[in-house]
Structure formats: structure tokens, C-alpha cells
Design a protein around this motif. Structure first.
Motif, PDB file in Angstrom:
ATOM      1  N   ILE A   4       0.834  -1.205   0.000  1.00 40.26           N
ATOM      2  CA  ILE A   4       0.000   0.000   0.000  1.00 40.26           C
ATOM      3  C   ILE A   4       0.869   1.255   0.000  1.00 40.26           C
ATOM      4  CG2 ILE A   4      -1.691   1.332   1.325  1.00 40.26           C
ATOM      5  CD1 ILE A   4      -2.724  -1.340   2.437  1.00 40.26           C
ATOM      6  N   ILE A   5       1.896   1.267   0.825  1.00 41.08           N
ATOM      7  CA  ILE A   5       2.734   2.453   1.019  1.00 41.08           C
ATOM      8  C   ILE A   5       4.002   2.335   0.187  1.00 41.08           C
ATOM      9  CG2 ILE A   5       3.989   3.813   2.755  1.00 41.08           C
ATOM     10  CD1 ILE A   5       0.872   3.905   2.905  1.00 41.08           C
ATOM     11  N   GLU A   6       4.323   3.400  -0.544  1.00 37.55           N
ATOM     12  CA  GLU A   6       5.467   3.391  -1.464  1.00 37.55           C
ATOM     13  C   GLU A   6       6.759   3.897  -0.843  1.00 37.55           C
ATOM     14  OE1 GLU A   6       4.368   5.667  -4.968  1.00 37.55           O
ATOM     15  OE2 GLU A   6       2.267   5.293  -4.498  1.00 37.55           O
ATOM     16  N   SER A   7       6.686   4.676   0.235  1.00 44.16           N
ATOM     17  CA  SER A   7       7.866   5.388   0.714  1.00 44.16           C
ATOM     18  C   SER A   7       8.166   5.084   2.179  1.00 44.16           C
ATOM     19  CB  SER A   7       7.664   6.896   0.534  1.00 44.16           C
ATOM     20  OG  SER A   7       6.512   7.315   1.237  1.00 44.16           O
ATOM     21  N   GLU A   8       9.414   5.383   2.573  1.00 45.73           N
ATOM     22  CA  GLU A   8       9.805   5.268   3.982  1.00 45.73           C
ATOM     23  C   GLU A   8       9.200   6.432   4.754  1.00 45.73           C
ATOM     24  OE1 GLU A   8      14.096   5.484   3.646  1.00 45.73           O
ATOM     25  OE2 GLU A   8      14.229   3.335   3.989  1.00 45.73           O
ATOM     26  N   GLY A  13       4.057  11.104   7.298  1.00 42.59           N
ATOM     27  CA  GLY A  13       4.368  10.873   5.895  1.00 42.59           C
ATOM     28  C   GLY A  13       3.195  10.236   5.175  1.00 42.59           C
ATOM     29  N   GLU A  14       3.497   9.404   4.215  1.00 44.47           N
ATOM     30  CA  GLU A  14       2.475   8.781   3.378  1.00 44.47           C
ATOM     31  C   GLU A  14       1.500   7.920   4.187  1.00 44.47           C
ATOM     32  OE1 GLU A  14       2.264   5.844  -0.533  1.00 44.47           O
ATOM     33  OE2 GLU A  14       4.179   6.181   0.467  1.00 44.47           O
ATOM     34  N   TYR A  15       2.022   7.080   5.083  1.00 48.49           N
ATOM     35  CA  TYR A  15       1.175   6.167   5.858  1.00 48.49           C
ATOM     36  C   TYR A  15       0.218   6.929   6.776  1.00 48.49           C
ATOM     37  CZ  TYR A  15      -0.179   2.425   9.060  1.00 48.49           C
ATOM     38  OH  TYR A  15      -0.904   1.544   9.811  1.00 48.49           O
ATOM     39  N   GLU A  16       0.770   7.756   7.665  1.00 48.46           N
ATOM     40  CA  GLU A  16      -0.071   8.448   8.653  1.00 48.46           C
ATOM     41  C   GLU A  16      -1.006   9.462   7.989  1.00 48.46           C
ATOM     42  OE1 GLU A  16       2.861   8.035  12.519  1.00 48.46           O
ATOM     43  OE2 GLU A  16       2.703   9.972  11.536  1.00 48.46           O
ATOM     44  N   LYS A  25     -10.404  13.621   7.382  1.00 46.24           N
ATOM     45  CA  LYS A  25      -9.902  14.415   6.255  1.00 46.24           C
ATOM     46  C   LYS A  25      -9.868  15.914   6.566  1.00 46.24           C
ATOM     47  CE  LYS A  25     -10.406  14.963   1.316  1.00 46.24           C
ATOM     48  NZ  LYS A  25     -11.048  14.468   0.119  1.00 46.24           N
ATOM     49  N   GLU A  26     -10.843  16.393   7.342  1.00 41.10           N
ATOM     50  CA  GLU A  26     -10.921  17.820   7.632  1.00 41.10           C
ATOM     51  C   GLU A  26      -9.748  18.324   8.464  1.00 41.10           C
ATOM     52  OE1 GLU A  26     -12.944  15.685  11.010  1.00 41.10           O
ATOM     53  OE2 GLU A  26     -12.864  15.443   8.847  1.00 41.10           O
ATOM     54  N   LEU A  27      -8.993  17.424   9.084  1.00 40.56           N
ATOM     55  CA  LEU A  27      -7.845  17.828   9.902  1.00 40.56           C
ATOM     56  C   LEU A  27      -6.531  17.870   9.122  1.00 40.56           C
ATOM     57  CD1 LEU A  27      -8.600  15.838  13.188  1.00 40.56           C
ATOM     58  CD2 LEU A  27      -9.130  18.225  12.659  1.00 40.56           C
ATOM     59  N   VAL A  28      -6.555  17.417   7.868  1.00 43.85           N
ATOM     60  CA  VAL A  28      -5.336  17.385   7.055  1.00 43.85           C
ATOM     61  C   VAL A  28      -5.243  18.679   6.255  1.00 43.85           C
ATOM     62  CG1 VAL A  28      -4.068  16.179   5.233  1.00 43.85           C
ATOM     63  CG2 VAL A  28      -5.425  14.872   6.895  1.00 43.85           C
ATOM     64  N   GLY A  29      -4.154  19.409   6.459  1.00 43.76           N
ATOM     65  CA  GLY A  29      -3.944  20.671   5.753  1.00 43.76           C
ATOM     66  C   GLY A  29      -3.624  20.453   4.288  1.00 43.76           C
ATOM     67  N   ASP A  30      -3.609  21.526   3.533  1.00 47.17           N
ATOM     68  CA  ASP A  30      -3.312  21.436   2.098  1.00 47.17           C
ATOM     69  C   ASP A  30      -1.883  21.894   1.771  1.00 47.17           C
ATOM     70  OD1 ASP A  30      -3.584  24.115   2.563  1.00 47.17           O
ATOM     71  OD2 ASP A  30      -5.126  24.444   1.045  1.00 47.17           O
ATOM     72  N   ASP A  31      -1.073  22.058   2.801  1.00 50.38           N
ATOM     73  CA  ASP A  31       0.303  22.524   2.586  1.00 50.38           C
ATOM     74  C   ASP A  31       1.314  21.390   2.779  1.00 50.38           C
ATOM     75  OD1 ASP A  31      -0.130  22.287   5.288  1.00 50.38           O
ATOM     76  OD2 ASP A  31       1.093  24.002   5.833  1.00 50.38           O
ATOM     77  N   LEU A  32       0.990  20.206   2.276  1.00 51.11           N
ATOM     78  CA  LEU A  32       1.856  19.043   2.460  1.00 51.11           C
ATOM     79  C   LEU A  32       3.156  19.208   1.689  1.00 51.11           C
ATOM     80  CD1 LEU A  32      -0.853  16.284   1.999  1.00 51.11           C
ATOM     81  CD2 LEU A  32      -0.034  17.272   4.135  1.00 51.11           C
ATOM     82  N   ARG A  33       4.269  18.938   2.379  1.00 53.39           N
ATOM     83  CA  ARG A  33       5.584  18.982   1.756  1.00 53.39           C
ATOM     84  C   ARG A  33       6.364  17.738   2.153  1.00 53.39           C
ATOM     85  NH1 ARG A  33       6.602  24.557   4.237  1.00 53.39           N
ATOM     86  NH2 ARG A  33       4.522  24.173   4.943  1.00 53.39           N
ATOM     87  N   ASP A  34       7.057  17.171   1.197  1.00 53.63           N
ATOM     88  CA  ASP A  34       7.843  15.970   1.472  1.00 53.63           C
ATOM     89  C   ASP A  34       9.153  16.324   2.168  1.00 53.63           C
ATOM     90  OD1 ASP A  34       5.870  14.562   0.239  1.00 53.63           O
ATOM     91  OD2 ASP A  34       7.016  14.090  -1.564  1.00 53.63           O
ATOM     92  N   ASN A  35       9.584  15.432   3.018  1.00 53.31           N
ATOM     93  CA  ASN A  35      10.872  15.525   3.693  1.00 53.31           C
ATOM     94  C   ASN A  35      11.358  14.091   3.813  1.00 53.31           C
ATOM     95  OD1 ASN A  35      13.060  16.504   5.293  1.00 53.31           O
ATOM     96  ND2 ASN A  35      11.965  15.834   7.113  1.00 53.31           N
ATOM     97  N   THR A  67       2.787  13.854   0.400  1.00 52.59           N
ATOM     98  CA  THR A  67       2.177  14.144  -0.900  1.00 52.59           C
ATOM     99  C   THR A  67       1.767  12.870  -1.636  1.00 52.59           C
ATOM    100  OG1 THR A  67       4.340  14.226  -1.981  1.00 52.59           O
ATOM    101  CG2 THR A  67       3.434  16.319  -1.170  1.00 52.59           C
ATOM    102  N   LYS A  68       2.266  11.714  -1.211  1.00 51.75           N
ATOM    103  CA  LYS A  68       1.867  10.439  -1.818  1.00 51.75           C
ATOM    104  C   LYS A  68       0.632   9.838  -1.144  1.00 51.75           C
ATOM    105  CE  LYS A  68       6.405   9.130  -3.511  1.00 51.75           C
ATOM    106  NZ  LYS A  68       7.428   8.087  -3.568  1.00 51.75           N
ATOM    107  N   ALA A  69       0.152  10.494  -0.106  1.00 46.77           N
ATOM    108  CA  ALA A  69      -1.001   9.983   0.639  1.00 46.77           C
ATOM    109  C   ALA A  69      -2.288  10.139  -0.157  1.00 46.77           C
ATOM    110  CB  ALA A  69      -1.130  10.724   1.966  1.00 46.77           C
ATOM    111  N   THR A  70      -3.185   9.150  -0.002  1.00 47.58           N
ATOM    112  CA  THR A  70      -4.509   9.230  -0.624  1.00 47.58           C
ATOM    113  C   THR A  70      -5.550   8.675   0.336  1.00 47.58           C
ATOM    114  OG1 THR A  70      -4.451   7.024  -1.634  1.00 47.58           O
ATOM    115  CG2 THR A  70      -3.523   8.845  -2.940  1.00 47.58           C
ATOM    116  N   VAL A  71      -6.787   9.079   0.115  1.00 44.49           N
ATOM    117  CA  VAL A  71      -7.905   8.537   0.888  1.00 44.49           C
ATOM    118  C   VAL A  71      -7.983   7.025   0.674  1.00 44.49           C
ATOM    119  CG1 VAL A  71     -10.421   8.509   1.114  1.00 44.49           C
ATOM    120  CG2 VAL A  71      -9.221  10.681   0.837  1.00 44.49           C
ATOM    121  N   GLU A  72      -7.802   6.587  -0.570  1.00 39.32           N
ATOM    122  CA  GLU A  72      -7.907   5.156  -0.895  1.00 39.32           C
ATOM    123  C   GLU A  72      -6.870   4.326  -0.132  1.00 39.32           C
ATOM    124  OE1 GLU A  72      -9.826   7.659  -3.701  1.00 39.32           O
ATOM    125  OE2 GLU A  72      -7.680   7.644  -3.245  1.00 39.32           O
ATOM    126  N   LYS A  73      -5.639   4.826  -0.045  1.00 37.00           N
ATOM    127  CA  LYS A  73      -4.614   4.111   0.722  1.00 37.00           C
ATOM    128  C   LYS A  73      -5.013   4.042   2.190  1.00 37.00           C
ATOM    129  CE  LYS A  73      -0.702   5.333  -2.240  1.00 37.00           C
ATOM    130  NZ  LYS A  73       0.544   6.105  -2.359  1.00 37.00           N
TER     131      LYS A  73
END
Length: 105
Positions: A4-8, A13-16, A25-35, A67-73
Motif C-alpha cells: 500500500i505504502i510506497e515510501s519510507e 508521511g504517506e502512511y499516517e 480528512k478535515e484535519l489534514v492541511g493542504d500545505d503538504l511537503r515531502d521531507n 504528498t503520496k497519501a490518498t484517501v484510498e490508501k
């Protein structure tokens, strides 16, 4: 399922983030940046994270790829967790039921 998860990920990150998108969903901001520093080569240890928090590594508070996170995952993570949790609880209850009894009954 590890597919399901592509990244470490270490935190947010992607998992959480996928999990949060599915559940809150309403608690997740729209300013996601990868690190994504390499987990193998990074000098931080778990003790550093415990004492200083993830902010020592990244002021944005994440270590991974939100940024790799999705509702489906996230929905798949929830579904698999619930499926596996039922089996784990069933096994533990069977072990408890069959365990030796102590004291008077």
C-alpha cells in the motif's frame, strides 16, 4: 500489506497522512511537503526523536512523503487493520480460554 505504502516514513508521511485522510480528512492541511532523508544514513536516532521531536529534523513536523497519501490508501490501511485485529483478538482469547487456571474455582 506492505504494498500500500510506497515510501519510507517516520512521522506524518504517506502512511499516517493516508490514515488521517480516510478517518479525519478535515484535519489534514493542504500545505503538504515531502521531507525524505534516508533512514539508513541519517544521524538521528530514536532517542533524538524522543527527546527533541521530529522538529529537530524538519520544522514542518514531518519525515516522509505526505504528498503520496490518498484517501484510498488510508481506507485500505483501516480495512486491513480491522481484519487483522479481529484475528489477533480471536487468537488471544483462545489462548486465554485454554490457559492453566490458578487458585480455586
Amino acid at each position: 500489506d506492505n504494498s500500500i505504502i510506497e515510501s519510507e516514513d517516520v512521522h506524518a508521511g504517506e502512511y499516517e497522512t493516508s490514515l488521517m485522510l480516510a478517518l479525519f480528512k478535515e484535519l489534514v492541511g493542504d500545505d503538504l511537503r515531502d521531507n525524505r532523508p534516508s533512514l539508513k544514513d541519517h544521524p538521528m536516532k530514536q532517542l533524538d526523536l524522543t527527546h527533541f521531536g521530529i522538529g529537530k529534523n524538519n520544522p514542518n513536523g514531518n519525515w516522509g512523503s505526505p504528498t503520496k497519501a490518498t484517501v484510498e490508501k488510508g481506507e485500505k490501511i483501516v480495512s486491513e487493520t480491522l481484519t487483522n485485529m479481529k484475528e489477533y483478538i480471536r487468537i488471544r482469547l483462545d489462548e486465554f480460554k485454554n490457559a492453566p487456571k490458578y487458585g480455586k474455582e
